[in-house]
Every structure is written in structure tokens, then in C-alpha cells.
Design a protein around this motif. Structure first.
Motif, PDB file in Angstrom:
ATOM      1  N   GLU A 279       0.733  -1.182   0.044  1.00 36.10           N
ATOM      2  CA  GLU A 279      -0.163   0.232  -0.134  1.00 36.10           C
ATOM      3  C   GLU A 279       0.823   1.357   0.051  1.00 36.10           C
ATOM      4  OE1 GLU A 279      -3.718   0.174   1.430  1.00 36.10           O
ATOM      5  OE2 GLU A 279      -3.821  -1.962   1.061  1.00 36.10           O
ATOM      6  N   THR A 280       0.485   2.380  -0.648  1.00 36.59           N
ATOM      7  CA  THR A 280       1.065   3.522  -0.722  1.00 36.59           C
ATOM      8  C   THR A 280       0.351   4.625   0.297  1.00 36.59           C
ATOM      9  OG1 THR A 280       1.305   3.235  -3.090  1.00 36.59           O
ATOM     10  CG2 THR A 280       1.717   5.545  -2.084  1.00 36.59           C
ATOM     11  N   THR A 281       1.355   4.820   1.231  1.00 36.91           N
ATOM     12  CA  THR A 281       1.208   5.678   2.261  1.00 36.91           C
ATOM     13  C   THR A 281       0.589   7.089   1.736  1.00 36.91           C
ATOM     14  OG1 THR A 281       2.720   4.743   3.577  1.00 36.91           O
ATOM     15  CG2 THR A 281       1.856   6.674   4.390  1.00 36.91           C
ATOM     16  N   GLY A 282      -0.696   7.552   2.443  1.00 36.09           N
ATOM     17  CA  GLY A 282      -1.208   8.628   1.978  1.00 36.09           C
ATOM     18  C   GLY A 282      -2.170   8.783   0.588  1.00 36.09           C
TER      19      GLY A 282
END
Length: 79
Positions: free
Chosen positions: A37-40
Motif C-alpha cells: 500500500e502507498t502511504t497517503g
């Protein structure tokens, strides 16, 4: 007579060489895929595939980084 001698020598030379079977190609290592998952971001992550050894090395590196960060930071002062 000479021809038969040459043929015998030729055949003897062929039998002296051992028959070598071609070696099978090295087995490909199994890939393990994970979703990162990509943070933000709400767009979701990306799929990353690596071997078990690569995932283990990444985990060990992350663990070492966290251990180093924890030992370097000063303890909070209590008042």
C-alpha cells in the motif's frame, strides 16, 4: 585390411568417450507476491513479486533499521 583397421580405431575412439546427458536447466525460484500500500493514497497499492530470500533480506534490513533507530534515540525524560 588397412580400411578395417582404421574403422576399428575409429569405433574404439567413439566408444571411449563417455556419453554425457545434458544437465537440466536450474529451477526457477518461486516468486511470492504481496500488495504494498502507498502511504497517503486512496488509489491502492501495487503488487510486488520477489523470492523468499529477497523478502527475508528486506525484512531483516527493516528490522535492523528499526533496532538502530530505537537504540540511537534518547529515552524520554520523566518529569
Amino acid at each position: 585390411m588397412m580400411v578395417s583397421t582404421l574403422l576399428l580405431l575409429l569405433l574404439a575412439g567413439q566408444q571411449a568417450e563417455p556419453a554425457t546427458a545434458p544437465s537440466p536447466p536450474p529451477a526457477k525460484e518461486k516468486q511470492i507476491c504481496r500488495n504494498e500500500e502507498t502511504t497517503g493514497s486512496r488509489m491502492g497499492g501495487r503488487r510486488v513479486c520477489r523470492t523468499k530470500e529477497q523478502w527475508d533480506a528486506i525484512s531483516a534490513n527493516a528490522r535492523k533499521t528499526m533496532d538502530d533507530a530505537m537504540t540511537r534515540s534518547p529515552a524520554p525524560s520523566v518529569r
